[in-house]
Scaffold this motif. Structure first.
Motif, PDB file in Angstrom:
ATOM      1  N   ASN A  70       0.866  -1.179   0.000  1.00 59.33           N
ATOM      2  CA  ASN A  70       0.000   0.000   0.000  1.00 59.33           C
ATOM      3  C   ASN A  70       0.903   1.230   0.000  1.00 59.33           C
ATOM      4  O   ASN A  70       1.995   1.197   0.553  1.00 59.33           O
ATOM      5  N   LYS A 103      -2.831  -1.339   7.990  1.00 60.72           N
ATOM      6  CA  LYS A 103      -2.339  -1.652   6.649  1.00 60.72           C
ATOM      7  C   LYS A 103      -0.825  -1.831   6.634  1.00 60.72           C
ATOM      8  O   LYS A 103      -0.094  -0.993   7.151  1.00 60.72           O
ATOM      9  N   CYS A 105       2.232  -1.419   4.467  1.00 56.31           N
ATOM     10  CA  CYS A 105       2.567  -0.632   3.277  1.00 56.31           C
ATOM     11  C   CYS A 105       3.784  -1.183   2.552  1.00 56.31           C
ATOM     12  O   CYS A 105       3.798  -1.246   1.324  1.00 56.31           O
TER      13      CYS A 105
END
Length: 143
Positions: A70, A103, A105
């Motif tokens: 991400n 999340k 990344c």
């Protein structure tokens, strides 16, 4: 059980992003190296610049794998989770997971080798350093 996880926090600054407002991918290597220095400074207890300047020991990168899961955006303050996947006699494999909220990344695996900076020849790094990195070994039993 898993070993310890070293964590630190970094900040995505204006100069780190491209016109789309996300981290320009080569900058990730700068972020990872900053985390590498933090591991040495805080977890191992040895300033990385001291190793280089005074002891003439370095850990150049010899292999890298980086998965971009991400984007990281300007203003993000990712948490970096560092573990070891290999602690050899002269080689060191560290994994860096950059997380913002829930999340992931960036998930990167970097292998470095301990060298004499004057000759660039590899050699075994100190047992005290190895013991510190073994604490971060993935899948290691907590002792």
């Amino acid at each position: 059980m898993s070993g310890q996880i070293f964590t630190c926090q970094q900040q995505v600054r204006f100069g780190d992003v491209d016109p789309a407002g996300i981290v320009y991918y080569p900058r990730i290597y700068n972020f990872i190296h900053a985390a590498f220095e933090e591991v040495w400074d805080i977890h191992v207890g040895e300033r990385y610049y001291y190793l280089i300047r005074e002891k003439r020991i370095g850990f150049p990168l010899v292999h890298s794998e980086v998965d971009f899961k991400n984007p990281l955006y300007f203003g993000d303050r990712p948490i970096v989770k560092v573990t070891a996947f290999k602690v050899g006699q002269s080689s060191l494999g560290l994994r860096y997971r950059y997380e913002v909220g829930d999340k992931v990344c960036v998930d990167a695996r970097m292998t470095t080798v301990c060298v004499h900076l004057d000759t660039l020849e590899s050699f075994p790094f100190k047992d005290e350093y190895r013991a510190k990195f073994n604490q971060l070994l993935e899948g290691a039993d907590d002792q």
